[in-house]
Structures are given as structure tokens and as C-alpha cells.
Design a protein around this motif. Sequence first.
Motif, PDB file in Angstrom:
ATOM      1  N   GLY A  12       0.817  -1.219   0.000  1.00  0.00           N
ATOM      2  CA  GLY A  12       0.000   0.000   0.000  1.00  0.00           C
ATOM      3  C   GLY A  12       0.841   1.255   0.000  1.00  0.00           C
ATOM      4  N   ASN A  13       0.254   2.332   0.566  1.00  0.00           N
ATOM      5  CA  ASN A  13       0.896   3.653   0.530  1.00  0.00           C
ATOM      6  C   ASN A  13       2.270   3.658   1.176  1.00  0.00           C
ATOM      7  OD1 ASN A  13      -1.369   5.003  -0.572  1.00  0.00           O
ATOM      8  ND2 ASN A  13      -2.352   4.896   1.433  1.00  0.00           N
ATOM      9  N   MET A  14       2.336   3.132   2.405  1.00  0.00           N
ATOM     10  CA  MET A  14       3.595   3.238   3.145  1.00  0.00           C
ATOM     11  C   MET A  14       4.683   2.359   2.511  1.00  0.00           C
ATOM     12  SD  MET A  14       2.907   5.545   5.267  1.00  0.00           S
ATOM     13  CE  MET A  14       4.449   5.589   6.125  1.00  0.00           C
ATOM     14  N   ASP A  35       1.038  -8.735  -1.963  1.00  0.00           N
ATOM     15  CA  ASP A  35      -0.274  -8.120  -1.707  1.00  0.00           C
ATOM     16  C   ASP A  35      -1.302  -9.004  -2.416  1.00  0.00           C
ATOM     17  OD1 ASP A  35      -1.001  -4.841  -0.944  1.00  0.00           O
ATOM     18  OD2 ASP A  35      -2.581  -6.108  -1.835  1.00  0.00           O
ATOM     19  N   PRO A  36      -2.484  -9.199  -1.814  1.00  0.00           N
ATOM     20  CA  PRO A  36      -3.492  -9.984  -2.535  1.00  0.00           C
ATOM     21  C   PRO A  36      -4.038  -9.234  -3.753  1.00  0.00           C
ATOM     22  CG  PRO A  36      -4.351  -9.189  -0.417  1.00  0.00           C
ATOM     23  CD  PRO A  36      -2.912  -8.825  -0.465  1.00  0.00           C
ATOM     24  N   LYS A  40      -2.440  -3.480  -7.293  1.00  0.00           N
ATOM     25  CA  LYS A  40      -1.498  -2.694  -6.464  1.00  0.00           C
ATOM     26  C   LYS A  40      -0.067  -3.106  -6.762  1.00  0.00           C
ATOM     27  CE  LYS A  40      -3.882  -0.624  -2.813  1.00  0.00           C
ATOM     28  NZ  LYS A  40      -4.510  -0.836  -1.535  1.00  0.00           N
ATOM     29  N   ASN A  56       2.134 -14.500   0.223  1.00  0.00           N
ATOM     30  CA  ASN A  56       3.051 -13.989   1.256  1.00  0.00           C
ATOM     31  C   ASN A  56       4.184 -14.959   1.558  1.00  0.00           C
ATOM     32  OD1 ASN A  56       1.478 -11.725   1.465  1.00  0.00           O
ATOM     33  ND2 ASN A  56       0.414 -12.375   3.327  1.00  0.00           N
ATOM     34  N   VAL A  70       0.891  -4.046   6.515  1.00  0.00           N
ATOM     35  CA  VAL A  70      -0.570  -4.150   6.341  1.00  0.00           C
ATOM     36  C   VAL A  70      -1.249  -3.370   7.460  1.00  0.00           C
ATOM     37  CG1 VAL A  70      -0.448  -6.401   5.187  1.00  0.00           C
ATOM     38  CG2 VAL A  70      -0.736  -6.314   7.675  1.00  0.00           C
ATOM     39  N   PRO A  72      -3.290  -2.589  10.821  1.00  0.00           N
ATOM     40  CA  PRO A  72      -3.225  -3.323  12.096  1.00  0.00           C
ATOM     41  C   PRO A  72      -4.313  -4.402  12.212  1.00  0.00           C
ATOM     42  CG  PRO A  72      -3.069  -0.950  12.477  1.00  0.00           C
ATOM     43  CD  PRO A  72      -3.332  -1.134  11.008  1.00  0.00           C
ATOM     44  N   ILE A  96       5.349  -1.797  10.773  1.00  0.00           N
ATOM     45  CA  ILE A  96       5.079  -0.351  10.770  1.00  0.00           C
ATOM     46  C   ILE A  96       3.646  -0.067  11.216  1.00  0.00           C
ATOM     47  CG2 ILE A  96       6.792   0.122   8.970  1.00  0.00           C
ATOM     48  CD1 ILE A  96       4.379   0.592   7.045  1.00  0.00           C
ATOM     49  N   ALA A  97       2.957  -1.100  11.734  1.00  0.00           N
ATOM     50  CA  ALA A  97       1.543  -0.916  12.105  1.00  0.00           C
ATOM     51  C   ALA A  97       1.389  -0.042  13.343  1.00  0.00           C
ATOM     52  CB  ALA A  97       0.906  -2.278  12.349  1.00  0.00           C
ATOM     53  N   ALA A  98       0.430   0.858  13.290  1.00  0.00           N
ATOM     54  CA  ALA A  98       0.153   1.725  14.446  1.00  0.00           C
ATOM     55  C   ALA A  98      -0.347   0.874  15.609  1.00  0.00           C
ATOM     56  CB  ALA A  98      -0.896   2.766  14.070  1.00  0.00           C
ATOM     57  N   THR A 122       3.593   9.775   6.539  1.00  0.00           N
ATOM     58  CA  THR A 122       3.387   9.813   5.081  1.00  0.00           C
ATOM     59  C   THR A 122       4.388  10.697   4.315  1.00  0.00           C
ATOM     60  OG1 THR A 122       1.658  11.475   5.376  1.00  0.00           O
ATOM     61  CG2 THR A 122       0.932   9.196   5.054  1.00  0.00           C
TER      62      THR A 122
END
Length: 276
Positions: A12-14, A35-36, A40, A56, A70, A72, A96-98, A122
Motif C-alpha cells: 500500500g501507501n507506506m 499483496d493480494p 497494487k 506472502n 498491512v 493493524p 510499521i503498524a500503528a 506519510t
Amino acid sequence: MAQASMVFIGAGNMATSIISGLLQSGYTGPITATDPDQDKLNQLASGLDIQTTTDNNEGISGADVVILAVKPQVMKSVCQGLVEAVQQSRPLIISIAAGLESETIEQWLGGNLAVIRCMPNTPALVQTGASGLYANTRVSDDQKNLAEMVFNAVGISIWVEKEHHLHAVTATSGSGPAYFFMFMEAMQKSAESLGLSADVAAKLVGQTALGAAQMVLNSGDSAETLRKKVCSPNGTTERAIRSFEQDGLRAAVQQAMIACADRSEEMARELASGDQ
Ligand SMILES: NC(=O)C1=CN([C@@H]2O[C@H](COP(=O)(O)OP(=O)(O)OC[C@H]3O[C@@H](n4cnc5c(N)ncnc54)[C@H](O)[C@@H]3O)[C@@H](O)[C@H]2O)C=CC1
Ligand SMILES: O=C(O)[C@@H]1CCC=N1
């Protein structure tokens, strides 16, 4: 180790911003993204020298570093699908998940693993990110250097000694870009209501934010000193600053950042208990 093979789980973005930064910084080690969503992967891989896969486990085969990028809320099921492979090869895990704590991730992946938690932001997309890093006790110095290299490729990184400090990092730099965007939105609207076109307002506000940030980082003066230098006695800025003070800007900022850090702690509890 500097040219370790890396896999990004989630494209994704990150992940896109970190991979782009790494490649632009001259990194030549093998990079894979999984990524599924094939679209993307296609979007990410166009023009970039990376491998992609929707599987994966295929992606992490032979990887020295697995970067979990991905959301969280899907992390638990993603980790559970990787247990066998990571327990065999024991790569460095970077999440990197919050919110999600290193111990939770380690448990979901079967335990006894080197785990680094990172809170990026970002602006990594434009190589001006700020990342907070925390390493569990199993992470080696070489692995720490490697993680620093990854996140320094998209901006700056700082280590925190205690994992709970990442809640404060989230409230400061992780979510911080949104605060500045909101302030800039408000300034743009006000500039328009004072008669400027939307285009001119956006340009002036953006350049002003950039200049102010560069002065804070490079002038050697504190933000407070720089603010005071703009305020001529009985001039225009002084009037604006007084208006902000009267309207409680400082308290509003403090309340928002406490709310953000609290939510980060709440997410950690929810995610660890599976109660999302
Ligand atoms: N957006 C932000 O400002 C920040 C985000 N983060 C964290 O970064 C992480 C990623 O965020 P974004 O890149 O914004 O999200 P995103 O939604 O753009 O990317 C997540 C990707 O994961 C993929 N995905 C979903 N299920 C998957 C699976 N089973 N296997 C592999 N990939 C899968 C999705 O298709 C998507 O492409 C999150 O955990 C977030 O907390 C951290 C700091 C800042
Ligand atoms: O809002 C969020 O939860 C993520 C983490 C920091 C920035 N975005």
C-alpha cells in the motif's frame, strides 16, 4: 547485511513510499512486495526493479528482513499465515503498524524473533519522513543498522528506548502531518475569504509551511525564537498570535495529541486481545 534481501508484506501507501525511497537512495539488494491485490502490485512494480507476488509465503522465502506493512486489523491473520516460514528462517521482522506492540507481533509469529517496531509518517512518500524505531532484545546491532538505513532512505529516524514512547511518537510525527494539513487547510480557506484565489492561497500557504519547517530544522533557533522574530512590536503578527492565544490554540494542540496517544494505547490493548 547492507544489501540484505527484503520483503514487504502489503504493497500500500507506506510500503510504496519506503520501497521508492530505498531504490532512489541507491539500495541494490533484492526487494519483494506481496499483496493480494494484483493491481497494487502492478502499479508498484511498474518502472521499479522489484519482485512481486500475491503469495506472502512465497515472498518471504529466503528474505533477511520481513517488513509488515498491512493495516493493524489484518495483521493477526497475516502473521498466523507466516508462522511456519519465519520460524524456519528467523528473519528480522519490522512492523510499521500503528499501536501493535512488538511482543504481540512476536507471539503471533510463534515467538523468539528479532522484532523492530517502526512508526513512520506519510512524508516518507517525498523522502522527508520522520520515523520512530524500537527494537526488542533479540535484535542485533547489524539489524538495527539495517533498519536505520531503510527508514533513513525516506527521511530521518530516531530510536526510542522504551516501547511505550512510540505512543508519543505516533502523536507527534506519525499522525502529525494531518495536524499541519488541517492548519494549512484552515489558512487556505481564510486566505480565500480575504480575497486570494484558491491557487494563490495554496501556493503561499505551502511555501510558508516549507520555509518555516526549514528554519526550525536549519537556523539553529528554536520555534519560539523564530516566532518572536516574526512579531514586530505592535505589528500585524502580534495581533494574530494574541488571537490564537485567546482562542486556546496551545491547549487545543495538547488535547489533540493526548487523544492521539491515548488512542494508540487503546489500539495496542484491543489488538493484543483480538477485540478490534
Ligand atoms: N498512513 C499513515 O499515515 C501511516 C500508516 N502507518 C501504518 O502503516 C500500515 C500500512 O498503512 P498504509 O500503507 O497507509 O495502508 P494501505 O491500505 O495503503 O496498505 C495496506 C496494504 O495491505 C494489503 N493487504 C491486505 N491484506 C493483506 C494480506 N493478507 N497480505 C498482504 N497484503 C495485504 C492491502 O491490499 C494494501 O495494499 C498500517 O499498519 C498503518 O498503521 C504507520 C504510520 C503512518
Ligand atoms: O491514523 C492512524 O492510525 C495511522 C497511524 C499514524 C498515522 N496514521
